[in-house]
Design an enzyme around this catalytic site. Structure first.
Site, PDB file in Angstrom:
ATOM      1  N   GLU A 119      41.389  20.143 -21.832  1.00 34.90           N
ATOM      2  CA  GLU A 119      40.906  19.898 -23.679  1.00 34.90           C
ATOM      3  C   GLU A 119      38.976  19.359 -23.113  1.00 34.90           C
ATOM      4  O   GLU A 119      38.889  18.473 -22.635  1.00 34.90           O
ATOM      5  CB  GLU A 119      41.752  18.317 -23.203  1.00 34.90           C
ATOM      6  CG  GLU A 119      43.409  18.898 -23.823  1.00 34.90           C
ATOM      7  CD  GLU A 119      44.231  17.639 -22.822  1.00 34.90           C
ATOM      8  OE1 GLU A 119      43.681  16.648 -22.531  1.00 34.90           O
ATOM      9  OE2 GLU A 119      45.221  17.377 -23.321  1.00 34.90           O
TER      10      GLU A 119
ATOM     11  N   LEU B 200      45.665  21.011 -27.271  1.00 33.94           N
ATOM     12  CA  LEU B 200      45.654  19.630 -26.317  1.00 33.94           C
ATOM     13  C   LEU B 200      47.574  19.615 -25.322  1.00 33.94           C
ATOM     14  O   LEU B 200      48.596  18.821 -26.157  1.00 33.94           O
ATOM     15  CB  LEU B 200      45.713  18.156 -27.143  1.00 33.94           C
ATOM     16  CG  LEU B 200      45.654  16.923 -26.647  1.00 33.94           C
ATOM     17  CD1 LEU B 200      44.904  16.436 -27.961  1.00 33.94           C
ATOM     18  CD2 LEU B 200      46.589  16.459 -25.595  1.00 33.94           C
TER      19      LEU B 200
ATOM     20  N   GLU C  33      48.796  19.138 -21.694  1.00 37.45           N
ATOM     21  CA  GLU C  33      48.631  19.304 -19.662  1.00 37.45           C
ATOM     22  C   GLU C  33      49.368  20.802 -19.315  1.00 37.45           C
ATOM     23  O   GLU C  33      49.046  20.703 -18.107  1.00 37.45           O
ATOM     24  CB  GLU C  33      48.710  17.912 -19.498  1.00 37.45           C
ATOM     25  CG  GLU C  33      48.208  16.916 -19.910  1.00 37.45           C
ATOM     26  CD  GLU C  33      47.963  16.163 -21.314  1.00 37.45           C
ATOM     27  OE1 GLU C  33      48.798  16.610 -21.428  1.00 37.45           O
ATOM     28  OE2 GLU C  33      47.098  15.983 -21.281  1.00 37.45           O
TER      29      GLU C  33
ATOM     30  N   GLN D 111      42.427  15.637 -18.231  1.00 34.70           N
ATOM     31  CA  GLN D 111      40.643  15.197 -18.916  1.00 34.70           C
ATOM     32  C   GLN D 111      41.457  13.142 -18.463  1.00 34.70           C
ATOM     33  O   GLN D 111      40.079  12.980 -18.148  1.00 34.70           O
ATOM     34  CB  GLN D 111      41.659  15.018 -20.330  1.00 34.70           C
ATOM     35  CG  GLN D 111      40.602  14.314 -21.396  1.00 34.70           C
ATOM     36  CD  GLN D 111      40.093  14.144 -23.670  1.00 34.70           C
ATOM     37  OE1 GLN D 111      41.008  13.476 -23.554  1.00 34.70           O
ATOM     38  NE2 GLN D 111      39.833  15.066 -22.890  1.00 34.70           N
ATOM     39  N   PHE D 112      42.536  12.984 -18.075  1.00 33.16           N
ATOM     40  CA  PHE D 112      42.364  11.301 -17.481  1.00 33.16           C
ATOM     41  C   PHE D 112      43.317  11.372 -16.110  1.00 33.16           C
ATOM     42  O   PHE D 112      45.126  12.475 -16.563  1.00 33.16           O
ATOM     43  CB  PHE D 112      42.737  10.277 -18.034  1.00 33.16           C
ATOM     44  CG  PHE D 112      41.143  10.086 -19.135  1.00 33.16           C
ATOM     45  CD1 PHE D 112      40.937   9.423 -18.425  1.00 33.16           C
ATOM     46  CD2 PHE D 112      41.344  10.288 -20.001  1.00 33.16           C
ATOM     47  CE1 PHE D 112      39.264   8.799 -18.771  1.00 33.16           C
ATOM     48  CE2 PHE D 112      40.444  10.084 -21.057  1.00 33.16           C
ATOM     49  CZ  PHE D 112      39.007   9.583 -20.485  1.00 33.16           C
TER      50      PHE D 112
ATOM     51  N   ILE E  55      48.835  13.412 -15.108  1.00 31.33           N
ATOM     52  CA  ILE E  55      49.134  14.578 -14.906  1.00 31.33           C
ATOM     53  C   ILE E  55      50.572  14.857 -14.715  1.00 31.33           C
ATOM     54  O   ILE E  55      51.298  15.629 -14.542  1.00 31.33           O
ATOM     55  CB  ILE E  55      48.776  13.512 -13.377  1.00 31.33           C
ATOM     56  CG1 ILE E  55      48.746  14.524 -12.814  1.00 31.33           C
ATOM     57  CG2 ILE E  55      49.570  12.628 -12.612  1.00 31.33           C
ATOM     58  CD1 ILE E  55      47.714  15.854 -12.690  1.00 31.33           C
ATOM     59  N   PHE E  56      51.369  13.652 -15.383  1.00 34.85           N
ATOM     60  CA  PHE E  56      53.038  13.547 -14.750  1.00 34.85           C
ATOM     61  C   PHE E  56      53.210  14.663 -16.054  1.00 34.85           C
ATOM     62  O   PHE E  56      55.113  15.440 -15.816  1.00 34.85           O
ATOM     63  CB  PHE E  56      54.016  12.107 -15.894  1.00 34.85           C
ATOM     64  CG  PHE E  56      53.012  11.250 -15.023  1.00 34.85           C
ATOM     65  CD1 PHE E  56      53.579  10.934 -13.374  1.00 34.85           C
ATOM     66  CD2 PHE E  56      52.291  10.508 -15.087  1.00 34.85           C
ATOM     67  CE1 PHE E  56      53.731   9.445 -12.453  1.00 34.85           C
ATOM     68  CE2 PHE E  56      52.223   8.615 -14.103  1.00 34.85           C
ATOM     69  CZ  PHE E  56      52.674   9.295 -12.871  1.00 34.85           C
TER      70      PHE E  56
ATOM     71  N   HIS F 136      45.176   5.882 -18.042  1.00 34.88           N
ATOM     72  CA  HIS F 136      44.076   6.462 -17.991  1.00 34.88           C
ATOM     73  C   HIS F 136      42.821   5.811 -16.628  1.00 34.88           C
ATOM     74  O   HIS F 136      42.678   7.512 -15.888  1.00 34.88           O
ATOM     75  CB  HIS F 136      42.628   6.140 -18.630  1.00 34.88           C
ATOM     76  CG  HIS F 136      43.202   6.994 -20.151  1.00 34.88           C
ATOM     77  ND1 HIS F 136      43.725   6.282 -21.058  1.00 34.88           N
ATOM     78  CD2 HIS F 136      42.445   7.358 -20.983  1.00 34.88           C
ATOM     79  CE1 HIS F 136      43.496   6.635 -22.314  1.00 34.88           C
ATOM     80  NE2 HIS F 136      42.499   7.704 -22.422  1.00 34.88           N
TER      81      HIS F 136
END
Lengths: 368, 325
Positions: B29, B58, B60, B82-83, B87-88, B129
């Site tokens: 992203e 956008l 993940e 991006q952060f 990740i989940f 984040h």
């Protein structure tokens, strides 16, 4: 009263009306849409029928093997032969297949030995150890995950400048509810990746009926949100399946981006051999309705009418296939015992310190 | 040698490896024209073009699936999340799919993908984040998890990560991005994965840390030096698989150990390290292993970060407890 800004009812109806079902053969094998008849030679028509009959026998024998405890997980395919084999018939050897766990027939037709399919079902590593020239991934278990991976594969084909090579992937009506299915289509549209997505709508996700998955009138219309073409096909009609898939493949291979095909089909049996009883969630009328629409009935009638198929041809093929499957099951019995030390070696190209220790530990145990 | 921040070192590693190997692709992203929200991919879109550096939609999970398929097609995908708190959304692609591919195919297919992501606290981000979720990754067989603590290592480790034949989660602590500069060779070099570094030699106590906590541990060690305490600081650099040889060697020398992590006590990788050291070096220990970590709460609201995060003071206190035991 001022005019309403939007006529929501009309809007919904217009969406539904944009996704009519494509059909060429009716349930009895009569041609109802001659204009879009695919250009298949007599030999090709017979070959397509042979694959569908082969798949039916594979289903029957797999059910029997499962009952005998000679197969592990197995997802029955009876009823979906046109949806699976006639779509696969439109792809080429170089195309990449990302199957779901019910798509074993297409995997085998794409080049996976039957014995390996059985080993996969039994839970043996050799079942996923594919021949190098087989352009396919092992069956996906996480519903919908194959859509995003297949999309990445197709983006890769595009970046690599592959010509006349596409990706195709299958999920079901239940799978169509997964976010990954939308993400896969949406990314593929954004990258104009050469891929054909299938939703095999067989009416049930284990026991949950299609109407509880979504209020969308068709699943094909989900393509519209990703900005890609979507089409609904009679998934019990091999000629419609083949014709629509072939065109979708050409569209994708020509650089136009992906296509979504929803096949209206039915599984005649349970979800899997792991204890599912379809009579708990499905009325007898539903079985009767769909069994009259059996793809083998209509294609058999059509081919007999053309003088291309006889009951003897079919009997011979059934016996031959049974024998092949018997041999494959025997071959699967010969697979070597798996070793934990091999698993450890296959965790990384270069094992970490702890893995090195564990490999030694298990090799010592296994050499006893 | 150039004097670079960690983010500059990361950009340089990406740039040089992309120029060396045309199979390396960057995507995620805002990584294209914008150069990433932290500017890690600054200038690379203009230099390598859209096919090699591109902005994804956008989503993940889609990014993870794309990396998987691209790797199957022979590319070396470097995807950015991006952060790391996001990740989940992509756990299945990374842990369920990439990490299992080599095993699942009996070694027939490997998945050389890099998952780059900023993580760690102390920079007052919005919620979700700044979590330290490296433990979730480190507990997943089939993944390598790499966390640099300085610009020099960041460049060499990232180069190794991209060249590695298996999936590597590469975590960049946000507080390290621009907080200091380091001498970084201009030419390409690699720092091996799975090898810890002795960040400072010492003889009285071993402090094992990773990421930003290496900085705090070094601060503590410097302060204690004045009290005539000689502290050895080990920088794990790779938190999965852990380089136990380096740790054990140090503990056998000092006889005392303090584990330091920014993550909560129940998270991170400290528990695993402590368990291994207890099993392998208990007879060398002259005091119980001490453990500095954050408390077991959800990552805190921004204004509570400073009291929640472990720091040099906490480490100093723990070292004293251990050496005075």
């Amino acid at each position: 009263m001022a005019k309403q800004p939007v006529d929501y009812g009309a809007l919904l109806s217009s969406i539904e009306a944009s996704f009519p079902m494509v059909q060429i053969l009716d349930k009895d094998g009569n041609v109802v849409n001659k204009d879009i008849m695919p250009d298949l030679s007599d030999d090709e028509l017979v070959e397509l029928m042979r694959r569908m009959v082969w798949s039916r026998v594979l289903h029957d024998r797999s059910m029997a093997l499962a009952r005998q405890g000679r197969l592990g997980f197995y997802a029955p395919t009876m009823g979906q032969e046109a949806s699976q084999l006639a779509s696969h018939f439109a792809f080429k050897k170089q195309d990449w297949l990302y199957p779901g766990y019910r798509d074993i027939p297409q995997l085998i037709q794409h080049g996976l030995p039957v014995s390996k399919a059985f080993l996969w079902s039994r839970g043996h590593a050799e079942g996923n150890n594919y021949p190098e020239d087989l352009h396919a991934m092992a069956p996906q278990i996480i519903i919908g995950a194959q859509y995003i991976q297949a999309m990445g594969n197709a983006v890769g084909q595009k970046f690599a400048g592959k010509e006349d090579e596409v990706t195709f992937t299958y999920t079901g009506d239940g799978g169509s509810s997964q976010g990954d299915v939308y993400e896969g289509m949406n990314f593929a549209g954004r990258y104009k990746a050469p891929i054909v997505f299938f939703i095999q709508n067989n009416g049930y996700a284990i026991s949950t009926p299609r109407e509880k998955q979504s209020s969308a009138a068709t699943l094909a219309q989900k393509a519209a949100a990703a900005g890609i073409p979507g089409v609904q096909v009679d998934g019990m009609d091999p000629l419609a399946m083949y014709a629509v898939t072939k065109q979708a493949r050409e569209w994708a291979a020509a650089g136009n981006g992906p296509v979504l095909i929803e096949t209206i089909t039915s599984r005649f049996g349970p979800h899997s051999t792991s204890g599912d009883d379809p009579t708990r969630y499905r009325e007898q009328e539903s079985f009767d309705y769909w069994e009259q629409r059996d793809p083998l009935i209509r294609f058999r009638n059509y081919l007999k009418e053309k003088g291309l198929w006889t009951d003897e041809t079919e009997e011979e093929l059934i016996e031959k296939t049974k024998e092949e499957i018997k041999q494959a099951a025997k071959e699967a019995d010969q697979a070597p015992k798996m070793k934990i030390s091999d698993f450890l070696k296959n965790m990384h190209g270069e094992p970490g310190q702890n893995t090195v220790d564990q490999i030694k530990e298990y090799e010592a145990k296994e050499s006893k | 040698m150039a004097n670079l921040t960690m983010i500059q070192a990361i950009t340089e590693a990406l740039d040089q490896e992309m120029s060396r190997d045309e199979k390396v692709l960057l995507f995620g992203e805002d990584v294209g024209k914008n150069g990433g929200v932290f500017r890690a991919t600054q200038g690379l879109f203009d230099k390598y073009g859209e096919n090699r550096v591109n902005d994804t939609p956008l989503a993940e999970s889609g990014i993870g699936g794309m990396a998987f398929g691209l790797a199957v097609q022979g590319f070396r995908p470097v995807m950015e999340i991006q952060f790391f708190g996001f990740i989940f959304e992509v756990m299945d692609s990374i842990v369920g799919q990439m990490a299992r591919t080599r095993y699942r195919t009996s070694g027939n297919l490997n998945l050389p993908a890099v998952i780059r992501s900023p993580f760690g606290g102390g920079v007052h981000t919005p919620e979700m984040h700044a979590d330290s979720l490296e433990g979730l990754m480190a507990q997943s067989p089939g993944l390598k998890v790499v966390i640099p603590s300085n610009p020099h290592d960041a460049k060499g480790l990232l180069t190794s990560a991209i060249r590695d034949e298996d999936p590597v989660v590469f975590l960049e602590h946000m507080k390290l991005y621009r907080s200091f500069r380091d001498e970084v060779p201009e030419e390409q070099y690699t720092v091996p994965l799975g090898k810890a570094a002795v960040a400072k030699e010492g003889s009285d106590v071993t402090v094992v840390a990773y990421g930003y906590m290496v900085r705090e541990a070094l601060k503590a060690a410097e302060k204690l030096e004045k009290d005539n305490l000689s502290v050895e600081v080990i920088d794990l650099r790779t938190v999965s698989p852990v380089d136990y040889e380096t740790i054990i060697k140090s503990v056998e020398k000092t006889g005392r150990m303090v584990m330091v992590q920014e993550a909560q006590r129940q998270a991170g990788v400290g528990n695993t390290v402590i368990s291994e050291v207890s099993q392998r070096a208990i007879l060398s220990l002259e005091a119980p292993i001490n453990f500095v970590s954050a408390p077991d709460t959800v990552y805190p609201f921004g204004q509570a970060e400073n009291v929640w995060l472990p720091n040099a003071k906490d480490i100093t206190k723990a070292i004293k407890e251990t050496t005075e035991f």
